[in-house]
Design an enzyme around this catalytic site. Sequence first.
Site, PDB file in Angstrom:
ATOM      1  N   GLY A  52       0.862  -1.182   0.000  1.00 27.94           N
ATOM      2  CA  GLY A  52       0.000   0.000   0.000  1.00 27.94           C
ATOM      3  C   GLY A  52       0.895   1.226   0.000  1.00 27.94           C
ATOM      4  O   GLY A  52       1.822   1.324   0.825  1.00 27.94           O
ATOM      5  N   ALA A  53       0.627   2.152  -0.925  1.00 29.23           N
ATOM      6  CA  ALA A  53       1.575   3.247  -1.170  1.00 29.23           C
ATOM      7  C   ALA A  53       1.943   4.055   0.082  1.00 29.23           C
ATOM      8  O   ALA A  53       3.144   4.216   0.387  1.00 29.23           O
ATOM      9  CB  ALA A  53       1.018   4.150  -2.270  1.00 29.23           C
ATOM     10  N   ARG A  94      10.203  -0.958  -4.345  1.00 26.87           N
ATOM     11  CA  ARG A  94       9.020  -1.103  -5.230  1.00 26.87           C
ATOM     12  C   ARG A  94       8.970   0.138  -6.115  1.00 26.87           C
ATOM     13  O   ARG A  94       9.134   1.253  -5.621  1.00 26.87           O
ATOM     14  CB  ARG A  94       7.723  -1.263  -4.423  1.00 26.87           C
ATOM     15  CG  ARG A  94       7.622  -2.668  -3.807  1.00 26.87           C
ATOM     16  CD  ARG A  94       6.230  -3.012  -3.360  1.00 26.87           C
ATOM     17  NE  ARG A  94       5.365  -3.386  -4.460  1.00 26.87           N
ATOM     18  CZ  ARG A  94       4.058  -3.610  -4.290  1.00 26.87           C
ATOM     19  NH1 ARG A  94       3.494  -3.477  -3.097  1.00 26.87           N
ATOM     20  NH2 ARG A  94       3.302  -3.961  -5.315  1.00 26.87           N
ATOM     21  N   GLN A 199      -5.616  -9.035  -1.821  1.00 28.07           N
ATOM     22  CA  GLN A 199      -5.683  -7.986  -0.781  1.00 28.07           C
ATOM     23  C   GLN A 199      -7.129  -7.681  -0.414  1.00 28.07           C
ATOM     24  O   GLN A 199      -7.407  -7.255   0.708  1.00 28.07           O
ATOM     25  CB  GLN A 199      -5.011  -6.695  -1.282  1.00 28.07           C
ATOM     26  CG  GLN A 199      -3.516  -6.761  -1.461  1.00 28.07           C
ATOM     27  CD  GLN A 199      -3.146  -7.086  -2.894  1.00 28.07           C
ATOM     28  OE1 GLN A 199      -3.871  -7.762  -3.617  1.00 28.07           O
ATOM     29  NE2 GLN A 199      -1.980  -6.620  -3.325  1.00 28.07           N
ATOM     30  N   ASP A 240      -1.504   4.659  -6.278  1.00 26.88           N
ATOM     31  CA  ASP A 240      -0.066   4.528  -6.030  1.00 26.88           C
ATOM     32  C   ASP A 240       0.725   5.710  -6.584  1.00 26.88           C
ATOM     33  O   ASP A 240       1.801   6.035  -6.101  1.00 26.88           O
ATOM     34  CB  ASP A 240       0.470   3.230  -6.629  1.00 26.88           C
ATOM     35  CG  ASP A 240       0.169   2.080  -5.696  1.00 26.88           C
ATOM     36  OD1 ASP A 240      -0.997   1.650  -5.651  1.00 26.88           O
ATOM     37  OD2 ASP A 240       1.084   1.664  -4.968  1.00 26.88           O
ATOM     38  N   ASN A 250      -3.025   2.596 -10.077  1.00 25.16           N
ATOM     39  CA  ASN A 250      -3.491   1.875  -8.882  1.00 25.16           C
ATOM     40  C   ASN A 250      -3.471   0.379  -9.210  1.00 25.16           C
ATOM     41  O   ASN A 250      -3.140  -0.023 -10.338  1.00 25.16           O
ATOM     42  CB  ASN A 250      -4.894   2.352  -8.474  1.00 25.16           C
ATOM     43  CG  ASN A 250      -5.297   1.793  -7.117  1.00 25.16           C
ATOM     44  OD1 ASN A 250      -4.537   1.888  -6.145  1.00 25.16           O
ATOM     45  ND2 ASN A 250      -6.467   1.192  -7.018  1.00 25.16           N
ATOM     46  N   LYS A 251      -3.841  -0.436  -8.238  1.00 29.97           N
ATOM     47  CA  LYS A 251      -3.800  -1.893  -8.389  1.00 29.97           C
ATOM     48  C   LYS A 251      -4.414  -2.340  -9.718  1.00 29.97           C
ATOM     49  O   LYS A 251      -5.476  -1.853 -10.109  1.00 29.97           O
ATOM     50  CB  LYS A 251      -4.559  -2.523  -7.210  1.00 29.97           C
ATOM     51  CG  LYS A 251      -4.681  -4.040  -7.238  1.00 29.97           C
ATOM     52  CD  LYS A 251      -3.351  -4.760  -7.389  1.00 29.97           C
ATOM     53  CE  LYS A 251      -2.351  -4.386  -6.323  1.00 29.97           C
ATOM     54  NZ  LYS A 251      -0.970  -4.832  -6.649  1.00 29.97           N
TER      55      LYS A 251
HETATM   56  O1  MRU Z   1       0.518  -4.143  -4.441  1.00 34.80           O
HETATM   57  P1  MRU Z   1      -0.077  -3.351  -3.320  1.00 34.80           P
HETATM   58  O2  MRU Z   1      -0.886  -4.164  -2.380  1.00 34.80           O
HETATM   59  O3  MRU Z   1       0.956  -2.499  -2.624  1.00 34.80           O
HETATM   60  O4  MRU Z   1      -1.073  -2.350  -4.039  1.00 34.80           O
HETATM   61  C1  MRU Z   1      -1.784  -1.439  -3.256  1.00 34.80           C
HETATM   62  C2  MRU Z   1      -2.720  -0.598  -4.032  1.00 34.80           C
HETATM   63  O5  MRU Z   1      -2.809  -0.669  -5.236  1.00 34.80           O
HETATM   64  C3  MRU Z   1      -3.515   0.409  -3.255  1.00 34.80           C
HETATM   65  O6  MRU Z   1      -4.763   0.627  -3.847  1.00 34.80           O
HETATM   66  C4  MRU Z   1      -2.737   1.737  -3.236  1.00 34.80           C
HETATM   67  O7  MRU Z   1      -1.417   1.536  -2.840  1.00 34.80           O
HETATM   68  C5  MRU Z   1      -3.373   2.718  -2.351  1.00 34.80           C
HETATM   69  S1  MRU Z   1      -3.224   2.277  -0.659  1.00 34.80           S
HETATM   70  C6  MRU Z   1      -3.908   3.482   0.290  1.00 34.80           C
END
Ligand code: MRU
Length: 350
Positions: A52-53, A94, A199, A240, A250-251
């Site tokens: 999560g960012a 990352r 997630q 992100d 985003n994801k």
């Molecule tokens: O691969 P991840 O679990 O780090 O991806 C997370 C996401 O895509 C979230 O939507 C994003 O980081 C926002 S978290 C507040």
Amino acid sequence: MDKQTDSIQPMKWQDDTLFLLDQRLLPHQKIWLEFSHPDDVAHAITNMVVRGAPAIGITAAYGVVLAARQAWNVAGVNWKQAMTAPLARLAESRPTAVNLHWALHRMTELYMTLSDTESAETILLQQAQAIHQHDIAANHTMGKLGSQLLAKDSVVLTHCNAGALATGGFGTALGVIRQGYSDGKISHVYADETRPWLQGSRLTVWELQQDTIPVTLQAESAAASLMASGELDWVIVGADRITANGDVANKVGTYMLAILAHYHGVKMMVVAPTSTIDWALNDGSEIPIEQRPQQEVTMLQGQKIAPLGTVASNPAFDVTPANLIDAIVTEAGVVLSPSIETMTKLKVKN
Ligand code: MRU
């Protein structure tokens, strides 16, 4: 509500040590891992112990505190030079979440002004803790701003986990959902399971259950028919990286949801702190998209689910163009119909 919702946190600093809740094991095991070396923190970020960012950015800030301690032990008065390599490894942990670089930049700017390392560690820790606390405060502000956009009894869909676990606490998209539910604006939440790391099922459903917010889990491929049913009012997600024109990484799967939402007249809200905005990038085509190991797709929780030799594509994120987004909610304000012009109001406040 705040007391309960703030009880989930993905990281804590205790006894001069960083502790991370191992998110790979949730929800069935709650194990805290202990970190005293910055390279171990970088590995933990790469390997999804913490994700999560905003949470990645906060974790990296604490990693800089550990790097300062290690640098003094190894290099004494030359400690600042000894910071370069561990900080580069943290920066590479990352590639897509810009909050990581934002936090490292803030910590670097500070340590470059310091001389004495005894106090350096203390001062850097204060800064990391301030970054952590500001993130939680920003999430509460965004929760209120996002909730104001919702009509009474809205039904919403979220993707991945943009909750307390993905931030310093409370969450971005889930912050709006928590606040919206408490305000009577949200009656029901759908959560995409979010392949390949799940997630949504493992983390988002777990968080919402603890706050007794009604949630239904679905495979993300069920989103189109859910929208066609007319039941859904909003898709609410985190980010992100957001570029100067309002494009959003985003994801992976978020872009698909945005296209579906546009087609079905469902609104699309992105919730992210201003530390997620990368003003140096003009549009989403410039965002580096992380490619993760193929095994994350060919295997599921240690079990092979594809034939031997299967080639898999595993981009962790995708880019949603600004014209598919109705609102970007930040702690500095809300941008409706994001574009290079409308985003500027956040730049002035940032
Ligand atoms: O691969 P991840 O679990 O780090 O991806 C997370 C996401 O895509 C979230 O939507 C994003 O980081 C926002 S978290 C507040």
